[in-house]
Design an enzyme around this catalytic site. Sequence first.
Site, mmCIF file in Angstrom:
data_model
loop_
_atom_site.group_PDB
_atom_site.id
_atom_site.type_symbol
_atom_site.label_atom_id
_atom_site.label_comp_id
_atom_site.label_asym_id
_atom_site.label_seq_id
_atom_site.Cartn_x
_atom_site.Cartn_y
_atom_site.Cartn_z
ATOM 1 N N ASP A 101 0.845 -1.204 0.000
ATOM 2 C CA ASP A 101 0.000 0.000 0.000
ATOM 3 C C ASP A 101 0.874 1.245 0.000
ATOM 4 O OD1 ASP A 101 -2.169 -1.660 0.211
ATOM 5 O OD2 ASP A 101 -2.310 -1.478 2.399
HETATM 6 N N1 URA Z 1 -1.143 -5.944 3.843
HETATM 7 C C1 URA Z 1 -1.662 -4.694 3.844
HETATM 8 O O1 URA Z 1 -2.709 -4.444 4.403
HETATM 9 N N2 URA Z 1 -0.969 -3.738 3.209
HETATM 10 C C2 URA Z 1 0.202 -3.938 2.592
HETATM 11 O O2 URA Z 1 0.797 -3.006 2.043
HETATM 12 C C3 URA Z 1 0.732 -5.241 2.592
HETATM 13 C C4 URA Z 1 0.027 -6.235 3.234
#
Ligand code: URA
Length: 230
Positions: A101
């Site tokens: 993310d």
């Molecule tokens: N899980 C998440 O919620 N975000 C990420 O960036 C990676 C794994």
Amino acid sequence: MRLDKYISNATDISRAEVKRMIKNGIAAIDDEVTTNPAIKVSPGQKVSLDGSIISASKHRYFMLNKPAGVVSVTKDNNHPTAISLIYEHRSEELQIAGRLDIDTTGLLLVTDDGKWNHRVTSPRSKCSKLYAVTLAEPVGADYAEQLANGVLLDGEKHRCMPAIMEQLDSHSLTLAIGEGKYHQVKRMFAALGNHVVKLHRFQVGDIILDDDLAEGDYRALSDTEVACIL
Ligand code: URA
């Protein structure tokens, strides 16, 4: 193989242009600048052009220490992309193996090898991803057991694969998961009634984020690191 041929084969730059570049002193073998286009490159030697590593192997593999604010897509009009931080030839061929993310930091694998990418991301390959997680509320006494049994995420029919948690302090822990559903870690803790405030990936399979890699920096994976994704 001659240096000019090696570089020309591995990039889309013509042999004549490569010769000119080498004579201008921007090529190096094992970090030593050479201006001789005919010099031989031996197996295992590191060739670079203008500071970028040139790989003669068909595919290229990198680890990036992703900063917050960078998106894991190839094109975005509003934010810098992870690929834009990789200063390599033919960067348009690179793809991200397991997205993070925008606010998640840490180990992002980048490659032009689609099969390898699939092995990193497919839940069937059982390539575990390790995260350092900081929560808004204290770690619950039953979290380890619930995560090990497989949490049911909002909107999903099937439980997550078992995840392994190790508590670090009142609000933080490490978590190993074997799959990569959309926003998985954040949704796992939402399902447990908590909220992730900080998320950092530090390991994928046996590939560990290099401590020497500053945020935003990247390096080529070693052959051993590439080979450990089975
Ligand atoms: N899980 C998440 O919620 N975000 C990420 O960036 C990676 C794994």
